[in-house]
Scaffold this active site. Structure first.
Site, PDB file in Angstrom:
ATOM      1  N   ARG A  64       0.825  -1.213   0.000  1.00  0.00           N
ATOM      2  CA  ARG A  64       0.000   0.000   0.000  1.00  0.00           C
ATOM      3  C   ARG A  64       0.855   1.258   0.000  1.00  0.00           C
ATOM      4  NH1 ARG A  64      -3.300  -1.338   5.067  1.00  0.00           N
ATOM      5  NH2 ARG A  64      -2.505  -3.450   5.067  1.00  0.00           N
ATOM      6  N   GLU A 101       1.023  -5.817  13.188  1.00  0.00           N
ATOM      7  CA  GLU A 101      -0.138  -6.058  14.054  1.00  0.00           C
ATOM      8  C   GLU A 101      -0.676  -7.468  13.900  1.00  0.00           C
ATOM      9  OE1 GLU A 101      -3.611  -3.565  13.463  1.00  0.00           O
ATOM     10  OE2 GLU A 101      -4.447  -4.164  15.396  1.00  0.00           O
TER      11      GLU A 101
END
Ligand SMILES: O=P(O)(O)OC[C@H]1O[C@H](OP(=O)(O)OP(=O)(O)O)[C@H](O)[C@@H]1O
Ligand SMILES: Nc1ncnc2[nH]cnc12
Length: 176
Positions: A64, A101
């Site tokens: 991204r 994460e």
């Protein structure tokens, strides 16, 4: 374009996806921001504005981060350094393993891409635990370059990612 316009676009267009990519993760999806021309324009300008004149090249993190880094590089007339997931870069690489994460992986860079001392503005979409950007900073510095700053669209403050980036200049367009 003013930063307020970018913030409004991020808040209006981003989506929350529960339990993606794994149960318990609240995923912040910025793809609708990328898909909207005016929003991408505003976000790009707001990411680079605080660092104007202070960098030589932009680094983006796969995948991204590449969208934003390329947009920012075109807007400012700079080049892009690609920080990639493992096994994608064809020449000799430096490697950093890291946790994010929702998992663990590796990032790589071609250390001969720039001159020593090159000032690198590091751009990504989301700052969560900070593992990705800490690993990216390490790759930049191990290559002999300087981290001029870090700019992200969204910072998830409950994950305290900035604690993994001590002494870094971190600019977040929206902090949740
Ligand atoms: O702060 P962290 O906990 O490290 O997480 C942030 C990173 O997680 C996402 O990337 P991901 O590895 O999911 O890759 P993608 O861009 O290919 O979707 C995001 O684009 C950041 O790079
Ligand atoms: N919660 C989250 N949403 C979107 N991208 C992420 N990268 C790491 N954590 C994320």
């Amino acid at each position: 374009m003013p930063t307020a316009t970018a913030r409004e676009a991020i808040e209006r267009l981003s989506r929350v996806v529960p339990d993606f990519p794994t149960p318990g993760i609240t995923f912040r999806d910025l793809t609708p921001v990328f898909a909207d021309g005016a929003a991408l324009h505003a976000v790009t300008d707001a990411l680079v504005a605080p660092f104007a004149g202070g960098f030589d090249v932009i680094a983006g993190v796969e995948a991204r981060g590449f969208v934003l880094a390329a947009s920012a590089a075109y807007a400012t007339g700079h080049g892009v350094v690609m920080i990639r997931k493992p096994g994608k870069l064809p020449r000799a690489v430096l490697t950093e393993d890291y946790d994010l994460e929702y998992g663990s992986t590796t990032l790589e860079v071609h250390p001969d891409e720039l001159e020593r001392g090159a000032r690198v503005l590091l751009i990504d979409d989301v700052l969560a635990t900070g593992g990705t950007l800490a690993a990216s900073c390490s790759l930049i510095e191990r290559s002999g370059w300087v981290v001029a700053g870090i700019s992200v669209v969204l910072e998830l403050s409950e994950l305290a990612g900035t604690t993994r980036l001590p002494g870094r200049r971190v600019h977040s367009l929206v902090t949740l």
